[in-house]
Scaffold this active site. Structure first.
Site: not given
Ligand code: KDG
Ligand code: MG
Length: 410
Positions: A148, A160, A217, A219, A243, A290, A346
């Site tokens: 990733r 983030y 990701d 997010h 994702e 997921r 993951e």
């Molecule tokens: O608790 C939140 C995390 O698990 C998250 O932000 C992690 O997005 C995440 C991921 O894909 O592992």
């Molecule tokens: Mg995630």
């Protein structure tokens, strides 16, 4: 008949907070379940202690489906992350007990192995391209075969999903939940992000070639139309998946994304029920589920979601960051091994302190995870050590301050 005799809720914090449920039968067999809900841990503790523990005493530990339905329907207030994290912990602990009683690893009870190991992806990130390349190379050196990729965005202080830059050979260490009394508010700029991310993937493909499976990701930070733009702009870089491109609770929003891009889509780490997936699965708006075992109702419920997804050729890609405890990760690995429509898993290795509290039998070699062959889940818990790590509140940040001073509404 053996019955459930004791229900304990264990809280520890070896580097980060974890909540674990331990169920003990009248025969002295114990089972563990992960009840960790990042940033809302104590709500699940109270739910388990006050509302679920007393209901379990005297029940048949092998009546796993019946107990699941009893807790789900019996709450009256169906679904929700706190309820479902609590039910998940009970379910996983009962599978652990069943494995120990029958002398089988849980995956054998789920129909046996469909593969020799679960393909894992690791997290790489960097504040710039050289740092990102170091992080990717470190993962390749550890044996990862899928990665990733997350990157800082010019103009934003903190993004983030992006950890501190890794030194060559160092472990990737990223924990989004920060120890503080309130969530930190972070900045966001969708346009800067949409401009920058494709340039990162172009550079990564140039450096590491066309074969390496790459994931990204978003997010949950984009609108459906922004997600469609991103999916399209990433098509030349052949992602394994994109994702959480947009918040999944707006299931219809994924129609817009799906109609505009062929980039594979993964969603569901914040979901807690099959109903969160109903439109996404039946309309084939996603490619990967997921969810984690920990937040979706345990092995029993996630198995059903995956059987539903299989009808539509949708595969698994279970959530496995470090806030899924080693108990939750082990449960996922047993399911991964057994599922036919497995996609990827993951994997972010836990800290040494966490792995001293939770002794695991799962292994990672040549890019594949395996749950091991110990009866049950194959995870132990060291109470004495766990008690030395006191709980401290920690919260996930909120991405909501835009560069122009307004609040991001996504
Ligand atoms: O608790 C939140 C995390 O698990 C998250 O932000 C992690 O997005 C995440 C991921 O894909 O592992
Ligand atoms: Mg995630």
């Amino acid at each position: 008949m053996s019955t459930i005799e004791r229900v304990e809720v264990l809280v520890t914090s070896p580097g980060r907070n974890f909540v674990t449920l331990r169920i003990t039968t009248s025969d002295g067999v114990t089972g563990l379940g992960d009840a960790t809900l990042n940033g809302r841990e104590l709500a699940v503790v109270a739910y388990l202690k006050e509302h679920i523990g007393p209901l379990l005493i005297g029940r048949d530990p092998q009546a796993i489906e019946d107990t699941w339905q009893y807790l789900y329907r019996g709450a009256y207030w169906r679904r929700g992350p706190v309820t479902m994290a609590a039910i998940s912990a009970v379910d996983v602990a009962l599978w652990d007990i069943l494995g120990k009683v029958t002398g089988q690893p849980v995956y054998q009870l789920l129909g046996g192995a469909s593969r020799t190991g679960a393909l894992a992806y690791g997290h790489a990130s960097g504040s710039d391209l050289p740092a990102l390349f170091t992080s990717i190379q470190n993962h390749l050196d550890l044996g990862f075969r899928a990665i990733r990729v997350q990157s800082a965005i010019p103009g934003l202080d903190q993004v983030y999903g992006v950890g501190t830059d890794q030194q060559p050979g160092a472990k990737y260490d990223y924990e989004p939940a920060k120890r503080s009394a309130a969530p930190i508010e972070e900045g966001w700029d969708g346009r800067a992000y949409l401009r920058h991310v494709p340039t990162v993937f172009a550079a990564v493909r140039e450096e590491f070639g066309p074969d390496l499976p790459l994931l990204h990701d978003a997010h949950h930070r984009l609108s459906p139309n922004e997600a469609a733009i991103l999916g399209r702009s990433l098509e030349p870089y052949d992602l394994f998946w994109l994702e959480d491109c947009t918040p999944g609770e707006n299931q219809e929003g994924l129609r817009r994304v799906r109609s505009q891009t062929t980039t594979p889509l993964a969603i569901g780490e914040v979901f807690n029920s099959v109903y969160d997936y109903q439109t996404l699965i039946t309309e084939q708006l996603i490619d990967y589920v997921r969810s984690s075992v920990t937040h979706t109702g345990g092995i029993t419920a996630l198995r059903k979601i995956m059987d539903f997804a299989a009808i539509y050729q949708i595969k698994s890609g279970f959530h496995g960051p470090t806030d899924i405890s080693p108990v939750g990760q082990a449960a996922a690995l047993h399911l991964d091994l057994a599922l036919h429509n497995f996609g990827i898993q993951e994997y972010m290795k836990h800290s040494d302190a966490t792995l001293e509290v939770f002794q695991t039998s799962y292994t990672f070699a040549n890019g594949l995870l395996h749950p091991g062959n110990n009866p049950g889940l194959g995870v132990g818990y060291d109470d004495d050590l766990a008690d030395t790590f006191a709980y401290t509140p920690a919260y996930l940040p909120v991405n909501r301050l835009q560069l122009d001073g307004s609040l991001h509404d996504w």
